[in-house]
Design a protein around this motif. Structure first.
Motif, PDB file in Angstrom:
ATOM      1  N   ASP A 116      -4.537  12.197   7.883  1.00  0.00           N
ATOM      2  CA  ASP A 116      -3.104  12.337   7.616  1.00  0.00           C
ATOM      3  C   ASP A 116      -2.782  12.106   6.142  1.00  0.00           C
ATOM      4  OD1 ASP A 116      -3.760   9.612   8.029  1.00  0.00           O
ATOM      5  OD2 ASP A 116      -1.665   9.109   8.425  1.00  0.00           O
ATOM      6  N   VAL A 117      -3.595  11.299   5.449  1.00  0.00           N
ATOM      7  CA  VAL A 117      -3.385  11.096   4.011  1.00  0.00           C
ATOM      8  C   VAL A 117      -3.814  12.359   3.250  1.00  0.00           C
ATOM      9  CG1 VAL A 117      -3.970   9.703   1.997  1.00  0.00           C
ATOM     10  CG2 VAL A 117      -3.683   8.607   4.233  1.00  0.00           C
ATOM     11  N   GLN A 118      -4.938  12.952   3.652  1.00  0.00           N
ATOM     12  CA  GLN A 118      -5.356  14.219   3.047  1.00  0.00           C
ATOM     13  C   GLN A 118      -4.268  15.277   3.211  1.00  0.00           C
ATOM     14  OE1 GLN A 118      -9.159  15.616   4.468  1.00  0.00           O
ATOM     15  NE2 GLN A 118     -10.084  13.582   4.417  1.00  0.00           N
ATOM     16  N   ASP A 119      -3.754  15.391   4.435  1.00  0.00           N
ATOM     17  CA  ASP A 119      -2.727  16.399   4.712  1.00  0.00           C
ATOM     18  C   ASP A 119      -1.471  16.138   3.900  1.00  0.00           C
ATOM     19  OD1 ASP A 119      -4.438  17.596   6.501  1.00  0.00           O
ATOM     20  OD2 ASP A 119      -3.506  16.732   8.295  1.00  0.00           O
ATOM     21  N   ALA A 120      -1.115  14.869   3.732  1.00  0.00           N
ATOM     22  CA  ALA A 120       0.081  14.526   2.954  1.00  0.00           C
ATOM     23  C   ALA A 120      -0.094  14.931   1.498  1.00  0.00           C
ATOM     24  CB  ALA A 120       0.365  13.035   3.072  1.00  0.00           C
ATOM     25  N   LYS A 154       5.284   9.182   2.692  1.00  0.00           N
ATOM     26  CA  LYS A 154       4.646   9.854   3.819  1.00  0.00           C
ATOM     27  C   LYS A 154       3.578   9.005   4.498  1.00  0.00           C
ATOM     28  CE  LYS A 154       5.354  14.624   2.211  1.00  0.00           C
ATOM     29  NZ  LYS A 154       6.045  15.113   3.426  1.00  0.00           N
ATOM     30  N   VAL A 155       2.837   8.214   3.713  1.00  0.00           N
ATOM     31  CA  VAL A 155       1.676   7.524   4.296  1.00  0.00           C
ATOM     32  C   VAL A 155       1.752   6.009   4.176  1.00  0.00           C
ATOM     33  CG1 VAL A 155       0.235   9.541   3.850  1.00  0.00           C
ATOM     34  CG2 VAL A 155       0.258   7.662   2.188  1.00  0.00           C
ATOM     35  N   GLY A 156       2.815   5.484   3.579  1.00  0.00           N
ATOM     36  CA  GLY A 156       2.956   4.039   3.477  1.00  0.00           C
ATOM     37  C   GLY A 156       1.856   3.412   2.652  1.00  0.00           C
ATOM     38  N   ASP A 157       1.320   2.292   3.165  1.00  0.00           N
ATOM     39  CA  ASP A 157       0.315   1.558   2.394  1.00  0.00           C
ATOM     40  C   ASP A 157      -1.111   1.932   2.777  1.00  0.00           C
ATOM     41  OD1 ASP A 157       0.106   0.441   4.877  1.00  0.00           O
ATOM     42  OD2 ASP A 157       0.442  -1.635   4.239  1.00  0.00           O
TER      43      ASP A 157
END
Length: 338
Positions: free
Chosen positions: A254-258, A59-62
């Motif tokens: 977006d990382v939190q949401d993922a 979802k968030v890659g690196d």
């Protein structure tokens, strides 16, 4: 001057932060975390962690790189990991919550004897209690993500537990206060021992039986020490993945949401692999020469005695947790009825 465990963890967090600053030129924009687990990558908690980390990377890659540190590689037992994550000594952990009843008795819920007797009931119990768990973590600077249930606990010993005589005086390892009190009331001689300390205690003869799941027996090759596993469907203690809130809040949105968006699929995956592991573990035990006695072959009077012993433990838990515990159990009953 006395140096407390919490102070040591704060110092470790500071050292980690300094190290991260020194490596910033090499890390580029990737956020780097560690995930602590007392158990190893082949255990169900390790498999649950791998699923979560793999799906998160998709979802968030690196944007974030989380290194799974299984087998207690960071030096923490499950009993240490709550403080370690709270203080930021490690950013996230997968922790067996039955070790943390001293922090809040609600954490002993999943190991109450014979409360949840099937994987489905264990899932409903998790759903009933999750809001209360979330409050505890939030009050302690953490975010709760997902849970991984242990398979049902049974008894490894040098005999099948098909009579109360077989249990009487048995020096058995337990993993929390609930199991200790229940088995003591049933006539055994229990001793609470951490997972990482279990084999040394077993190999030196300090104990001669183990309360754990069939999967746990496979992970430790208990056939090297004991001959029998008796299915008890005693309890399905929960691991939980929890995150330091300061570290979480510092992540891109977006990382939190993922992370939050993976809670339901992680739970679904985790319950499935737990359910699948039961018969698979029985086969492995049998293939290594162990005798597996199923619950159907355990006389009713054994379960009646264990249930009676566990009743006092359940009543004590309700008294300690007050309306919180009573409300969770009422919600659990409603979910089962629905």
């Amino acid at each position: 001057m006395t140096i407390t465990r919490r102070a040591l963890m704060r110092n470790a967090a500071l050292a980690g932060a300094i190290g991260a600053l020194g490596n910033r030129a090499f890390a580029a924009s990737t956020v780097r975390w560690d995930m602590a687990d007392e158990y190893n990558a082949d255990a169900l908690s390790g498999k649950a962690s791998k699923y979560f980390l793999t799906e998160l990377q998709k979802k968030v890659g690196d944007q974030i790189a989380i290194t799974y540190q299984g087998g207690g590689a960071l030096g923490y037992k499950s009993a240490d990991q709550f403080d370690a994550v709270q203080d930021g000594a490690v950013q996230t952990a997968v922790t067996l919550m039955t070790q943390l009843g001293g922090i809040d008795p609600l954490f002993n819920l999943s190991s109450l004897p014979f409360i949840a007797k099937t994987p489905r009931e264990a899932y409903l119990l998790w759903q009933a209690a999750r809001p209360e768990y979330e409050k505890i973590f939030a009050d302690n600077n953490m975010v709760l993500l997902w849970a991984m249930p242990n398979p049902p606990s049974g008894i490894f010993a040098d005999r099948a537990i098909t009579s109360m005589d077989a249990l009487n005086g048995l020096r058995i390892r337990t993993y929390d206060v609930n199991g200790t009190q229940t088995l003591m009331k049933a006539g055994a001689a229990p001793l609470q021992i951490a997972w990482s300390d279990l084999i040394p205690q077993l190999s030196t003869g300090a104990i001669d039986a183990v309360l754990t799941s069939a999967d746990g027996g496979v992970q430790l090759s208990l056939w090297d020490y004991l001959s029998d596993f008796t299915e008890m469907n005693y309890a399905m203690g929960l691991f939980m993945c929890h995150v330091n809130k300061d570290a979480f809040d510092a992540l891109p949105k977006d990382v939190q949401d993922a992370m939050l968006g993976l809670t339901e699929s992680s739970d679904a995956y985790n319950w499935q692999i737990m359910t699948d592991s039961i018969e698979a573990s029985y086969k492995i035990l049998r293939d290594h020469g162990m005798t597996v006695t199923t619950a159907a072959d355990v006389p009713d009077d054994v379960f009646a005695t264990l249930n009676a012993a566990g009743a006092a433990v359940r009543e004590d838990w309700v008294a300690k947790t007050g309306t919180r515990g009573a409300d969770v159990l009422a919600k659990f009953d409603a979910l089962k009825a629905g």
